[in-house]
Design a protein around this motif. Structure first.
Motif, short mmCIF file in Angstrom:
data_model
loop_
_atom_site.label_atom_id
_atom_site.label_comp_id
_atom_site.label_asym_id
_atom_site.label_seq_id
_atom_site.Cartn_x
_atom_site.Cartn_y
_atom_site.Cartn_z
N LEU A 51 47.52 -6.51 -0.72
CA LEU A 51 46.94 -7.76 -1.22
C LEU A 51 45.95 -7.60 -2.28
CD1 LEU A 51 46.89 -11.05 -1.24
CD2 LEU A 51 45.21 -10.67 0.42
N LEU A 52 44.62 -6.99 -1.78
CA LEU A 52 43.68 -6.68 -2.65
C LEU A 52 44.09 -5.78 -3.83
CD1 LEU A 52 40.87 -5.81 0.17
CD2 LEU A 52 41.08 -7.98 -1.18
N SER A 53 44.64 -4.84 -3.73
CA SER A 53 45.25 -4.18 -4.91
C SER A 53 45.98 -5.18 -5.80
CB SER A 53 46.16 -3.13 -4.64
OG SER A 53 45.52 -2.00 -3.66
N GLN A 54 47.04 -5.86 -5.42
CA GLN A 54 47.38 -6.97 -6.32
C GLN A 54 46.37 -7.73 -6.97
OE1 GLN A 54 50.31 -9.09 -3.90
NE2 GLN A 54 51.18 -7.15 -3.11
N LEU A 55 45.54 -8.47 -6.21
CA LEU A 55 44.23 -9.26 -6.73
C LEU A 55 43.70 -8.63 -7.79
CD1 LEU A 55 43.00 -10.78 -3.60
CD2 LEU A 55 44.46 -12.05 -5.37
N GLU A 56 43.41 -7.21 -7.70
CA GLU A 56 42.71 -6.39 -8.58
C GLU A 56 43.46 -6.17 -9.70
OE1 GLU A 56 39.91 -2.76 -7.79
OE2 GLU A 56 41.80 -2.39 -7.26
N ALA A 57 44.92 -5.92 -9.81
CA ALA A 57 45.60 -5.51 -10.86
C ALA A 57 45.84 -7.01 -11.39
CB ALA A 57 47.01 -5.23 -10.25
N ALA A 58 46.09 -7.99 -11.02
CA ALA A 58 45.88 -9.32 -11.73
C ALA A 58 44.64 -9.59 -12.61
CB ALA A 58 46.31 -10.25 -10.42
N MET B 1 33.70 -4.17 -13.74
CA MET B 1 34.76 -3.36 -13.21
C MET B 1 34.15 -2.67 -11.94
SD MET B 1 37.90 -3.10 -13.66
CE MET B 1 39.08 -2.09 -12.69
N SER B 2 32.92 -2.01 -12.21
CA SER B 2 32.51 -1.29 -10.80
C SER B 2 32.06 -2.33 -9.85
CB SER B 2 31.35 -0.40 -11.36
OG SER B 2 30.29 -1.06 -11.54
N ASP B 3 31.81 -3.69 -10.43
CA ASP B 3 31.29 -4.65 -9.38
C ASP B 3 32.60 -5.20 -8.78
OD1 ASP B 3 28.83 -4.79 -10.20
OD2 ASP B 3 28.65 -6.48 -11.37
N GLY B 4 33.58 -5.30 -9.48
CA GLY B 4 34.86 -5.55 -8.93
C GLY B 4 35.29 -4.83 -7.78
N LEU B 5 35.18 -3.47 -8.02
CA LEU B 5 35.53 -2.25 -7.06
C LEU B 5 34.73 -2.51 -5.82
CD1 LEU B 5 37.52 -0.23 -7.07
CD2 LEU B 5 35.87 1.59 -7.79
N GLN B 6 33.43 -2.75 -6.11
CA GLN B 6 32.55 -2.81 -5.00
C GLN B 6 33.04 -3.91 -3.97
OE1 GLN B 6 30.08 -0.61 -3.89
NE2 GLN B 6 30.06 -2.10 -2.07
N PHE B 7 33.08 -5.06 -4.87
CA PHE B 7 33.53 -6.39 -4.16
C PHE B 7 34.48 -5.99 -3.41
CE2 PHE B 7 35.10 -10.74 -3.93
CZ PHE B 7 34.25 -11.43 -3.34
N LYS B 8 35.74 -5.42 -3.62
CA LYS B 8 36.90 -4.89 -3.02
C LYS B 8 36.54 -4.14 -1.81
CE LYS B 8 41.34 -2.54 -3.55
NZ LYS B 8 42.12 -1.60 -4.52
N GLN B 9 35.76 -3.04 -2.16
CA GLN B 9 35.39 -2.30 -0.86
C GLN B 9 34.56 -3.29 0.10
OE1 GLN B 9 36.18 0.73 -0.11
NE2 GLN B 9 37.34 0.72 -2.07
N ASP B 10 33.94 -4.17 -0.31
CA ASP B 10 33.22 -4.84 0.69
C ASP B 10 34.34 -5.80 1.47
OD1 ASP B 10 30.84 -3.75 -0.01
OD2 ASP B 10 30.11 -5.20 -1.32
N LEU B 11 35.17 -6.37 0.86
CA LEU B 11 36.01 -7.13 1.36
C LEU B 11 36.91 -6.38 2.50
CD1 LEU B 11 37.82 -9.43 -1.24
CD2 LEU B 11 35.88 -9.83 0.16
N LEU B 12 37.43 -5.26 2.11
CA LEU B 12 38.04 -4.28 2.85
C LEU B 12 37.38 -4.05 4.29
CD1 LEU B 12 39.59 -1.40 0.85
CD2 LEU B 12 41.03 -3.14 2.38
N THR B 39 41.94 -16.25 3.28
CA THR B 39 40.49 -16.05 3.02
C THR B 39 40.00 -14.89 2.08
OG1 THR B 39 39.88 -16.68 5.34
CG2 THR B 39 37.98 -15.54 4.32
N LEU B 40 40.90 -14.06 2.06
CA LEU B 40 40.79 -12.88 0.90
C LEU B 40 41.13 -13.31 -0.52
CD1 LEU B 40 42.19 -9.80 2.92
CD2 LEU B 40 39.51 -10.16 2.49
N VAL B 41 42.16 -14.22 -0.47
CA VAL B 41 42.64 -14.66 -1.91
C VAL B 41 41.31 -15.60 -2.36
CG1 VAL B 41 44.16 -16.05 -2.86
CG2 VAL B 41 45.02 -14.47 -1.52
N LYS B 42 41.03 -16.55 -1.58
CA LYS B 42 39.89 -17.53 -2.04
C LYS B 42 38.88 -16.54 -2.19
CE LYS B 42 41.09 -21.83 -0.43
NZ LYS B 42 42.29 -21.94 0.31
N ALA B 43 38.20 -15.69 -1.44
CA ALA B 43 36.97 -15.22 -1.75
C ALA B 43 37.21 -14.49 -3.09
CB ALA B 43 36.56 -14.12 -0.70
#
Lengths: 65, 183
Positions: A51-58, B1-12, B39-43
């Motif tokens: 899911l997170l990969s999809q959100l990121e790709a989007a 971009m790196s912010d987005g990556l960090q955010f993704k890591q934090d969510l994980l 929650t993840l989609v909304k976040a």
């Protein structure tokens, strides 16, 4: 000996006081942690990584447009 | 971009806690995972409104909780499982995590009203302060304190645990280790 007893009582009073009603000194507190940590330590299903990969790709395809 | 990556890591990193909170609320692991997904989609959509450096976990818990109550309002009360469904479907393996008395505890937890259950989970298991829990639940600190206190008393009644304050840490652990179902 009396002195030790006093200290022990003070410790108990402190640990079971309002600041720490669910501390490790409490059976309820420990069961609660055991219940919760059991779920926390379960393996995270792949669907969430996907899911997170999809959100990121989007997001990144939107940015290119 | 790196912010987005960090955010993704934090969510994980927050997913295990979110699942545990979700199971605590819904008493059902499938519903909890759906809640975590929402929650993840909304976040993700709202990530620009998150202030870096503030408490991401509390922010995510707030989103999950709001989602839970809004789903519950939409569906009426059917979000609550009937007896036993949680026990049957929970992704906790008895062989791994133990003991009959954990089953008893889970059953007891199910019997609490939602507001008390979430309060005692946030304070006693998720590691939030009273102030953070009050913010997550959108209520006063004193309200959280009284809910935790009532939840604790109720659990003690159901599980027939009493006089905890009389035991020291060692007495407690040997008592618990030595006794099967905590009765």
């Amino acid at each position: 000996m009396n002195h030790d007893d006093d200290t022990a009582q003070q410790n108990v009073a402190r640990q079971s006081g309002p600041l720490d009603p669910l501390g490790s000194n409490s059976e309820i507190g420990r069961k609660l942690k055991q219940f919760y940590d059991g779920i926390v330590s379960d393996q995270v299903p792949d669907r969430f990584m996907d899911l997170l990969s999809q959100l990121e790709a989007a997001d990144s395809s939107r940015k290119k447009d | 971009m790196s912010d987005g990556l960090q955010f993704k890591q934090d969510l994980l990193g927050a997913i295990p806690s979110l699942r545990a909170f979700g199971v605590s609320l819904t008493q059902n692991s499938d519903k909890a995972d759906d809640l975590v997904q929402e929650t993840l989609v909304k976040a993700w959509d709202k990530q620009s409104s998150f202030q870096p450096g503030t408490n991401l976990k509390a922010w995510l818990f707030t989103i999950l909780r709001n989602e839970f109550y809004s789903q519950m309002r939409k569906r009426g009360r059917e979000v609550q499982d009937s007896d036993g469904a949680m026990t049957a479907r929970l992704a906790i393996h008895p062989s791994q995590h133990g003991s009959l008395d954990l089953e008893d505890f889970r059953t007891a937890l199910e019997k609490l009203p939602e507001d008390q259950r979430e309060a005692i989970i946030l304070i006693g298991a998720s590691g939030f302060s009273y102030e953070e829990a009050a913010e997550i639940c959108d209520c006063a600190v004193g309200t959280i304190k009284s809910r935790v206190s009532r939840a604790r008393t109720r659990l003690q009644d159901i599980l027939k645990v009493s006089g905890e304050a009389d035991y020291g840490p060692d007495a407690i652990s040997s008592h618990v280790m030595g006794s099967g179902a905590g009765v």
